[in-house]
Design a protein around this motif. Structure first.
Motif, PDB file in Angstrom:
ATOM      1  N   GLY A   1     -19.447  21.311 -24.231  1.00  0.00           N
ATOM      2  CA  GLY A   1     -20.535  20.385 -23.958  1.00  0.00           C
ATOM      3  C   GLY A   1     -20.068  19.160 -23.214  1.00  0.00           C
ATOM      4  N   THR A   2     -21.034  18.336 -22.770  1.00  0.00           N
ATOM      5  CA  THR A   2     -20.706  17.161 -21.974  1.00  0.00           C
ATOM      6  C   THR A   2     -21.318  15.873 -22.508  1.00  0.00           C
ATOM      7  N   LYS A   3     -22.098  15.928 -23.565  1.00  0.00           N
ATOM      8  CA  LYS A   3     -22.815  14.742 -24.034  1.00  0.00           C
ATOM      9  C   LYS A   3     -21.844  13.721 -24.604  1.00  0.00           C
ATOM     10  N   LEU A   4     -21.995  12.477 -24.165  1.00  0.00           N
ATOM     11  CA  LEU A   4     -21.169  11.392 -24.664  1.00  0.00           C
ATOM     12  C   LEU A   4     -21.675  10.928 -26.037  1.00  0.00           C
TER      13      LEU A   4
ATOM     14  N   ILE B   1     -10.363   7.288 -24.600  1.00  0.00           N
ATOM     15  CA  ILE B   1     -11.783   6.964 -24.459  1.00  0.00           C
ATOM     16  C   ILE B   1     -12.016   6.695 -22.978  1.00  0.00           C
ATOM     17  N   SER B   2     -12.750   7.544 -22.322  1.00  0.00           N
ATOM     18  CA  SER B   2     -12.950   7.416 -20.886  1.00  0.00           C
ATOM     19  C   SER B   2     -13.808   6.199 -20.561  1.00  0.00           C
ATOM     20  N   ALA B   3     -13.765   5.791 -19.300  1.00  0.00           N
ATOM     21  CA  ALA B   3     -14.590   4.663 -18.860  1.00  0.00           C
ATOM     22  C   ALA B   3     -16.068   4.971 -19.045  1.00  0.00           C
ATOM     23  N   ALA B   4     -16.462   6.192 -18.742  1.00  0.00           N
ATOM     24  CA  ALA B   4     -17.873   6.565 -18.921  1.00  0.00           C
ATOM     25  C   ALA B   4     -18.263   6.484 -20.384  1.00  0.00           C
ATOM     26  N   GLN B   5     -17.371   6.916 -21.270  1.00  0.00           N
ATOM     27  CA  GLN B   5     -17.670   6.851 -22.699  1.00  0.00           C
ATOM     28  C   GLN B   5     -17.759   5.402 -23.178  1.00  0.00           C
ATOM     29  N   ARG B   6     -16.906   4.541 -22.662  1.00  0.00           N
ATOM     30  CA  ARG B   6     -16.917   3.142 -23.107  1.00  0.00           C
ATOM     31  C   ARG B   6     -18.251   2.474 -22.814  1.00  0.00           C
ATOM     32  N   GLU B   7     -18.938   2.931 -21.769  1.00  0.00           N
ATOM     33  CA  GLU B   7     -20.248   2.373 -21.452  1.00  0.00           C
ATOM     34  C   GLU B   7     -21.281   2.708 -22.515  1.00  0.00           C
ATOM     35  N   HIS B   8     -20.989   3.680 -23.371  1.00  0.00           N
ATOM     36  CA  HIS B   8     -21.929   4.097 -24.423  1.00  0.00           C
ATOM     37  C   HIS B   8     -21.555   3.527 -25.781  1.00  0.00           C
ATOM     38  N   ILE B   9     -20.671   2.550 -25.810  1.00  0.00           N
ATOM     39  CA  ILE B   9     -20.279   1.900 -27.062  1.00  0.00           C
ATOM     40  C   ILE B   9     -20.639   0.424 -26.937  1.00  0.00           C
ATOM     41  N   ASP B  10     -21.549  -0.056 -27.776  1.00  0.00           N
ATOM     42  CA  ASP B  10     -22.010  -1.437 -27.666  1.00  0.00           C
ATOM     43  C   ASP B  10     -20.880  -2.425 -27.934  1.00  0.00           C
ATOM     44  N   HIS B  11     -20.125  -2.175 -28.999  1.00  0.00           N
ATOM     45  CA  HIS B  11     -19.027  -3.076 -29.364  1.00  0.00           C
ATOM     46  C   HIS B  11     -17.802  -2.223 -29.662  1.00  0.00           C
ATOM     47  N   LEU B  12     -16.780  -2.365 -28.820  1.00  0.00           N
ATOM     48  CA  LEU B  12     -15.539  -1.606 -28.978  1.00  0.00           C
ATOM     49  C   LEU B  12     -14.408  -2.577 -29.257  1.00  0.00           C
TER      50      LEU B  12
ATOM     51  N   ALA C   1      -4.914  14.153 -27.832  1.00  0.00           N
ATOM     52  CA  ALA C   1      -4.871  12.733 -28.159  1.00  0.00           C
ATOM     53  C   ALA C   1      -4.814  12.519 -29.672  1.00  0.00           C
ATOM     54  N   GLY C   2      -4.347  11.341 -30.055  1.00  0.00           N
ATOM     55  CA  GLY C   2      -4.427  10.975 -31.460  1.00  0.00           C
ATOM     56  C   GLY C   2      -5.877  10.778 -31.876  1.00  0.00           C
ATOM     57  N   ILE C   3      -6.567   9.881 -31.157  1.00  0.00           N
ATOM     58  CA  ILE C   3      -7.992   9.627 -31.382  1.00  0.00           C
ATOM     59  C   ILE C   3      -8.710   9.845 -30.063  1.00  0.00           C
ATOM     60  N   TRP C   4      -9.746  10.643 -30.088  1.00  0.00           N
ATOM     61  CA  TRP C   4     -10.533  10.927 -28.877  1.00  0.00           C
ATOM     62  C   TRP C   4     -12.000  10.662 -29.154  1.00  0.00           C
ATOM     63  N   VAL C   5     -12.663   9.999 -28.230  1.00  0.00           N
ATOM     64  CA  VAL C   5     -14.097   9.742 -28.310  1.00  0.00           C
ATOM     65  C   VAL C   5     -14.716  10.210 -27.000  1.00  0.00           C
ATOM     66  N   GLY C   6     -15.750  11.057 -27.093  1.00  0.00           N
ATOM     67  CA  GLY C   6     -16.358  11.597 -25.871  1.00  0.00           C
ATOM     68  C   GLY C   6     -17.581  12.410 -26.210  1.00  0.00           C
TER      69      GLY C   6
END
Length: 881
Positions: free
Chosen positions: A842-845, A868-879, A831-836
């Protein structure tokens, strides 16, 4: 022998291990190419009698190597080129020896590759061994374990829950001697999957002698069993523990060197799940070890019975230097610590993480709160003749406020020196109880609060001959004699060059970059040639440099280095600043307004030791290094973590127009400093990171070029000689051209961090990588803007699935606020930008308060522009995208 001179050159280690002069010492000169198969030597010499005669090695079984048959792994097909898998050759060598009843597996100089096993098999090499001994030629006999990498654009998930490099269960009479174990690429994420370098589980009779471990999570793991010895080993850069005895009996760790571990340096935990009766887990000793720069966990821990921790040096430790533990597994019962002794240890700047700027936990809450931390049940303990200097909280604590109580009997606290803790000298928390406790002959000087604070209940107390600069405080209850404290006006011996940096308030805005020393036409100038430096590339010019430096007045001056090749060999006398185990070639200490300058690339300084910093500036103000080329000769097979130029506890200073080539650690290191500029400089072939900024604030790295760094090209960390949140740090206009195992620019913490207008190409991992080493000092505001990233994630074993990767950032009382804007990404396999998120390690978001992405064009990517996966998006307060 000086008991605290625990560092050893590679030739010293080989000599003392009995290898020099046997034909097995060719590795002493550094990295050598793999050669053709060679006949095994006629025998391996035994360790000399003098080697065993050192304190702490009494009772160590002596292995008769000279009587054993030898099998050379090259004769069984090992290539040793670091690219060809060699496990089958090791199996064949062991098989041949087992048919003979045992013997020596000989590893000539080379890099012996053990690639990941087929998933989900976790063991790179699993064998039962009896009477097998692995002997190499020193550090350059390297066993390489490959981390698993990404297998495709959409296949990031880990394939293993854990892995073990060499795993030898139930060993009987096994040793490893004069060889190295390393993981590639290096990862120091505490929340990644555990990648054990070597595990010797249970059994009886195992020795590690002169073994180097570089990386792993942990390094050396010895659960259970008896008669285990770890001596003269060097363990660096682990993602968790360095050397771990768990529930071992009648075992010793001595004369080892641990640096940059990410959890306990030497641990002996009580495993009450397997052995609830801790009287059966006893007789473990940690003696004469050196521990520096530990980013998580403790220095030395013990649990069980008849445990002894003595004559160790612990420095720059984020948590407790010495710690008692009574159980390790969730749900397993606690058990008392019996007959323990912590004696003759030196603990310098421990509990560094407990600060207001650490959002994971702050001063007085969480953490371990003492340089020596004693918790839960203790039945007999002697704390004697220890020196504790500059603890970030208390000198000693009995119980941990808000977490663990203390219940002790028969405790002796005698003849200790506690100097300049930021908190109390010795503290008993409110839930602490102790019966039959003695305080005698202690010096407790210049404490932040009371010398001794008793908030709990002490009975049958005796005190005598204690000298303190602040009276004790009792808010709990004491029965017995508590009058043996005399208030004195003594000055501590310990002078903390880092004190002002440790207690400084947070920065509130950007300052102007420093301009360096104040130089005028009347400033004194000392040309090193006038003081005897020849610059012919042959003799030792260090004495001349030191004479020239001493000639300059305290008010400032210029140390001039003309054209020439000046060899600087480490001093034969003292080679370290006071109260540190970090050694140097040339030390510039306590100077103001000093400029060290050459004429450019023709002013060459050659350093000869991979275990010494090149030029070390400590406790300086307004100094500059300019116009020189710095080189380390020869190179080393593993990381030694030493910089060619270091600025430590230094202010308002500059490194400019400097070339640093072939370091064993960073090319340039800015450590625990304020207001420093590194500009218009080049770093080539760094042994770790090209430019590392550690625990520093108001730092500007501008217009530098980093080529072929082993790890990250530019790296921002919160751990150095102190630990603190970096603030107001700018990386601007730099170029990173090629990394061998790391990212282009990497950030693991900091607030108001700007990564702007840099160019990164051919990075092994992500071009820009934001990640968490562990929970301490989670990042605040980080802005990544205007960077050009080309050909990122080129490494075959890359585990970062984005040209810009945001990985496993942790949330404390605050969390990261990240802006990614105006970056151009060209040619990346993922990916260009990846967040996870899930990766092979490892697996920690990532936990983020805010993430804003805008105007980041991506071309020729193997994955989406933003992942940015759906699970990861749940760990971002403001995206915001």
């Amino acid at each position: 022998m000086d008991p605290h001179r625990l560092w050893r050159t590679r030739r010293e280690l080989l000599r003392d291990a009995g290898l020099v002069g046997t034909g097995l010492a060719a590795a002493a000169a550094g990295v050598l190419p793999a050669g053709p198969a060679s006949a095994a030597p006629p025998g391996v010499r035994n360790l000399p009698r003098s080697w065993y005669d050192r304190p702490g090695l009494e009772g160590m079984p002596r292995i008769d190597y000279e009587s054993m048959p030898v099998e050379n792994v090259r004769d069984h097909g090992a290539v040793g080129d670091g690219r060809t898998p060699d496990r089958a050759a090791f199996d064949a060598a062991v098989d041949a020896l087992q048919a003979k009843g045992g013997g020596v597996v000989y590893l000539p100089t080379g890099r012996y590759l053990f690639p990941p096993p087929p998933p989900p098999t976790p063991h790179y090499w699993l064998r039962d061994l009896t009477n097998i001994h692995f002997v190499g030629e020193g550090e350059s006999s390297v066993v390489v374990f490959e981390q698993p990498g990404i297998t495709g654009p959409n296949d990031y998930a880990p394939k293993y829950t854990f892995t073990q490099g060499w795993a030898f269960p139930n060993v009987v009479n096994v040793s490893l001697r004069a060889l190295s174990l390393t993981w590639t690429p290096l990862s120091q994420m505490r929340d990644g999957r555990p990648w054990y370098a070597i595990v010797l589980d249970g059994g009886q009779g195992a020795q590690f002698v002169g073994v180097h471990v570089d990386g792993g999570q942990p390094g050396i793991w010895i659960p259970g069993g008896r008669d285990k010895w770890v001596v003269d080993c060097v363990v660096r850069n682990t993602a968790s523990d360095a050397i771990h005895f768990q529930g071992a009996t009648r075992s010793v760790g001595a004369y080892n060197y641990v640096e940059n571990a990410n959890d306990d340096a030497l641990a002996n935990f009580t495993n009450t799940a397997d052995t609830p009766d801790t009287t059966k887990i006893g007789d473990v000793r940690f003696a004469y070890n050196t521990v520096v720069f530990v980013g998580w966990g403790r220095g030395l821990t013990f649990g069980g019975s008849r445990q002894r921790i003595d004559h160790n040096w612990v420095e720059a430790q984020v948590e407790a230097g010495i710690y008692t533990d009574v159980g390790i597994f969730e749900g397993a019962p606690n058990a008392p610590l019996y007959d323990a002794a912590a004696q003759d240890n030196t603990l310098v700047r421990t509990n560094l993480a407990q600060r207001e700027d650490n959002a994971f936990y702050r001063y007085g809450t969480g953490g371990y709160q003492g340089a020596i931390c004693v918790r839960d049940e203790v039945r007999g303990m002697r704390v004697e003749r220890n020196r504790i200097a500059g603890s970030g909280v208390h000198g000693m604590t009995f119980g941990i406020e808000g977490w663990r109580p203390f219940d002790g009997t028969d405790v002796v606290v005698d003849s200790n020196v506690v100097e300049r803790p930021l908190g109390t000298g010795i503290r008993f928390i409110q839930t602490a109880t102790a019966d039959r406790i003695r305080f005698a002959g202690n010096e407790i000087l210049d404490t932040g609060t009371a010398s001794v604070s008793v908030e709990g209940t002490l009975t049958h107390v005796t005190t005598r001959d204690n000298e303190v600069t602040t009276p004790p405080s009792v808010t709990g209850s004491v029965s017995g004699d508590f009058d043996g404290f005399t208030v004195v006006d003594d000055e501590p011996r310990y002078r903390d060059a880092y004190h002002d940096f440790r207690v400084a308030a947070d920065e509130t805005g950007w300052s102007q970059p420093p301009s360096g020393p104040r130089i005028s036409p009347r400033t004194a100038v000392a040309d090193v040639r006038r003081f005897g430096a020849r610059g012919d590339g042959r003799g030792n010019d260090l004495p001349a440099f030191e004479r020239a430096l001493r000639s300059l007045p305290a008010s400032g001056g210029v140390l001039r280095i003309p054209a020439g090749t000046f060899v600087l060999r480490p001093p034969t006398g003292p080679d370290a600043y006071p109260d540190t185990r970090i050694r140097h070639h040339l030390l510039v200490a306590g100077r103001d307004d000093l400029r060290v300058e050459g004429v450019g690339e023709d002013s060459v300084l050659v350093f000869t030791s991979a275990d010494h910093q090149g030029i070390r500036f400590v406790d300086c103000t307004r100094v500059a290094l300019a116009g020189v080329r710095l080189e380390l000769r020869p190179s080393t097979p593993l990381r030694h973590n030493r910089a060619l130029v270091e600025l430590s506890a230094t202010r308002d200073s500059v490194v400019e127009h400097v070339t640093a080539a072939g370091s064993s650690g960073p090319g340039v290191l800015v450590d625990s400093s304020r207001s420093v500029a590194v500009r218009d400089s080049r770093v080539q072939r760094a042994g770790t990171h090209g430019i590392e900024i550690a625990a520093s604030r108001q730092v500007f790295v501008d217009n530098c070029t980093v080529t072929d760094a082993r790890d990250h090209g530019i790296f921002l960390s919160w751990l150095g000689s102190i630990a603190c949140a970096p603030q107001y740090v700018r990386f601007s206009g730099n170029r990173v051209a090629g990394t061998r195992e790391g990212a282009g620019v990497a950030v693991i913490g900091g607030d108001h961090v700007s990564v702007a207008d840099n160019a990164v190409d051919r990075s092994y991992l992500a071009g820009i990588y934001l990640y968490s080493r562990c929970g301490n000092f989670p990042p605040g505001r980080v802005e990544v803007t205007g960077n050009v990233l080309s050909d990122t994630n080129t490494g075959r074993l890359s585990h970062t699935p984005g040209a810009i990767a945001v990985h496993s950032l942790q949330r404390g009382r605050t969390s990261a606020d990240v802006l990614l804007a105006g970056n151009t990404i060209r040619r990346t396999p993922y990916a260009g930008i990846w967040v996870g998120g899930p990766t092979p390690i490892g697996t920690k978001l990532a936990d983020l308060a805010r993430l804003e992405l805008r105007d980041n064009p991506v071309t020729e990517a193997g994955g989406p522009p933003v992942d940015i996966s759906a699970a990861q998006r749940e760990h971002i307060d403001h995206l915001q995208i």
